[in-house]
Design an enzyme around this catalytic site. Structure first.
Site, mmCIF file in Angstrom:
data_model
loop_
_atom_site.group_PDB
_atom_site.id
_atom_site.type_symbol
_atom_site.label_atom_id
_atom_site.label_comp_id
_atom_site.label_asym_id
_atom_site.label_seq_id
_atom_site.Cartn_x
_atom_site.Cartn_y
_atom_site.Cartn_z
ATOM 1 N N ASP A 31 0.966 -1.436 -0.152
ATOM 2 C CA ASP A 31 0.114 -0.060 -0.108
ATOM 3 C C ASP A 31 0.697 1.250 -0.138
ATOM 4 O O ASP A 31 1.894 1.705 1.102
ATOM 5 C CB ASP A 31 -0.953 -0.061 1.545
ATOM 6 N N GLY A 36 -4.512 4.639 2.494
ATOM 7 C CA GLY A 36 -4.929 3.715 3.350
ATOM 8 C C GLY A 36 -4.100 4.206 4.824
ATOM 9 O O GLY A 36 -3.292 5.117 5.169
ATOM 10 N N ILE A 52 1.803 1.132 -6.843
ATOM 11 C CA ILE A 52 1.610 -0.186 -7.734
ATOM 12 C C ILE A 52 2.034 -0.108 -9.255
ATOM 13 O O ILE A 52 2.273 -0.968 -9.880
ATOM 14 C CB ILE A 52 0.505 -0.851 -7.782
ATOM 15 N N THR A 117 -16.466 -2.593 -9.186
ATOM 16 C CA THR A 117 -17.632 -1.978 -8.949
ATOM 17 C C THR A 117 -19.086 -2.354 -9.449
ATOM 18 O O THR A 117 -19.436 -1.970 -10.771
ATOM 19 C CB THR A 117 -17.293 -0.362 -8.745
ATOM 20 N N TYR A 141 -14.431 7.281 -12.851
ATOM 21 C CA TYR A 141 -14.363 5.688 -12.088
ATOM 22 C C TYR A 141 -14.915 4.678 -12.388
ATOM 23 O O TYR A 141 -13.642 3.604 -12.499
ATOM 24 C CB TYR A 141 -14.641 6.085 -10.026
ATOM 25 N N LYS A 145 -13.198 0.912 -14.254
ATOM 26 C CA LYS A 145 -12.385 -0.551 -13.745
ATOM 27 C C LYS A 145 -13.251 -0.850 -14.409
ATOM 28 O O LYS A 145 -13.283 -2.396 -14.593
ATOM 29 C CB LYS A 145 -14.128 -0.316 -12.338
ATOM 30 N N ASN A 170 -22.987 -1.241 -1.890
ATOM 31 C CA ASN A 170 -22.887 -0.313 -1.183
ATOM 32 C C ASN A 170 -21.506 -0.865 -0.131
ATOM 33 O O ASN A 170 -22.362 -1.503 0.798
ATOM 34 C CB ASN A 170 -23.684 0.735 -0.726
ATOM 35 N N PHE A 208 -29.524 14.366 -1.379
ATOM 36 C CA PHE A 208 -29.972 14.625 -2.615
ATOM 37 C C PHE A 208 -31.104 14.179 -3.611
ATOM 38 O O PHE A 208 -30.854 13.256 -3.970
ATOM 39 C CB PHE A 208 -28.723 14.324 -3.311
ATOM 40 N N ARG A 282 -28.570 15.206 -7.754
ATOM 41 C CA ARG A 282 -27.011 14.970 -8.300
ATOM 42 C C ARG A 282 -27.571 14.443 -9.771
ATOM 43 O O ARG A 282 -27.657 13.863 -9.936
ATOM 44 C CB ARG A 282 -25.936 14.431 -7.278
#
Length: 325
Positions: A31, A36, A52, A117, A141, A145, A170, A208, A282
């Site tokens: 890490d 972290g 990494i 995700t 994002y 992935k 989640n 929201f 949002r």
């Protein structure tokens, strides 16, 4: 087994490391501590500070430790930040993973469990969402992935690589011991934000959007206790070690709770009232995101232990009141 865990000092990573150790595995945490916390790594686990994206350092680490598999958590995760600085997300999440895969290939490490995700689905048409739902992310994002998942699929077809991609919904809660929990800066997840408001660290919590096509007008999400998510990684590891073929699995309970339900449950658990304000929607928030996790249950024999919203919030509240980092 000997397992290298990238991002093992982070939220989900640290809970998975704890479970791996409790099941007798030898674990190495890698890490860079950008997000972290070294305090989250157990004293009996070897920790190496390394980015990494440094392929040569990873090669040296793997040659010395000789892991049988890698569990890869290290990534930027803030959706909002990804829209402000997409290049950083591509460099860290995509280039970083390619660097890791290169180091693995050059040191004959050929099994990886990837932290993916539900954001890869974008605005799904089918709810609960099956793994067969088209991959159509709506933010950088989720795109990063999805890019990694595509790379894993391509590499595994033409190289000696086996992978499991776990698509999280989640993640929430904390280990009941209170020794580790969620600690992001900035914090963007609903449950810790609500609890920080109950604790008095925030003046109010915002909802929201109250006009979604849901029973109470607020967004619904599938909250999975972090220890049940950690268990999915352990089962995926055992699956790959026993010769399981590369595959993708959703990680969620198959049911969701609205923003209002989270707030009201938090008030009940904490015994505290706090200010709630309603704001406009949002951009990019789907009304409902709930997992179809039947594949995970059937193929990996995943049986969640902590599928209870009050328990999830109680463990998160215990962490907030007694947090170590």
């Amino acid at each position: 087994m000997k397992v290298a865990v990238t991002g093992g000092a982070g939220y989900i990573g640290s809970h998975t490391v704890k479970l791996l150790r409790e099941n007798g595995n030898k674990v190495l945490v890698i890490d860079n501590l950008y997000n972290g916390h070294q305090e989250a790594v157990p004293d009996d686990v070897t920790f190496i500070k390394c980015d990494i994206r440094n392929t040569e350092n990873l090669k040296t680490i793997f040659n010395e430790f000789k892991p049988e598999a890698v569990i890869h958590f290290a990534a930027f995760i803030e959706v909002g930040e990804s829209t402000k600085n997409p290049l950083a997300f591509y460099i860290n999440n995509v280039s970083g993973t390619l660097s890791l895969l290169s180091a693995m290939e050059q040191t004959a490490v050929n099994r990886i469990i990837f932290s993916s995700t539900a954001a890869v689905y974008g605005n799904p048409k089918t709810v609960p969402i099956p793994e067969t739902e088209p991959v159509k992310p709506i933010n950088p994002y989720g795109q990063t992935k999805a890019c990694v998942e595509k790379a894993l699929k391509d590499i595994s077809q033409f190289d000696n690589l086996s992978y499991v991609s776990l698509r999280y919904f989640n993640a929430a809660g904390a280990d009941p011991s209170g020794l580790i929990g969620e600690s992001h800066n900035p914090e963007t997840h609903l449950i810790p934000l609500v609890l920080k408001t109950a604790k008095g660290e925030r003046e109010q919590i915002s909802i929201f959007g109250t006009d979604y096509p849901t029973p109470d007008g607020t967004c619904i999400r599938d909250y999975i206790h972090v220890n049940d998510l950690a268990k999915a990684h352990l089962l995926a590891l055992e699956y790959l070690m026993s010769g399981g073929k590369s595959d993708i699995f959703n990680c969620g309970y198959g049911k969701g709770y609205s923003v209002r339900e989270i707030i009201e449950t938090a008030k009940k658990v904490t015994g505290r009232n706090f200010k709630v304000i309603e704001e406009e929607r949002r951009q990019g928030d789907p009304a409902v995101l709930v997992a179809d996790s039947s594949k995970l249950r059937k193929i990996l024999n995943w049986n969640p232990e902590f599928d209870d919203l009050e328990f999830i919030i109680k463990t998160a509240w215990n962490w907030e009141l007694n947090r170590r980092f």
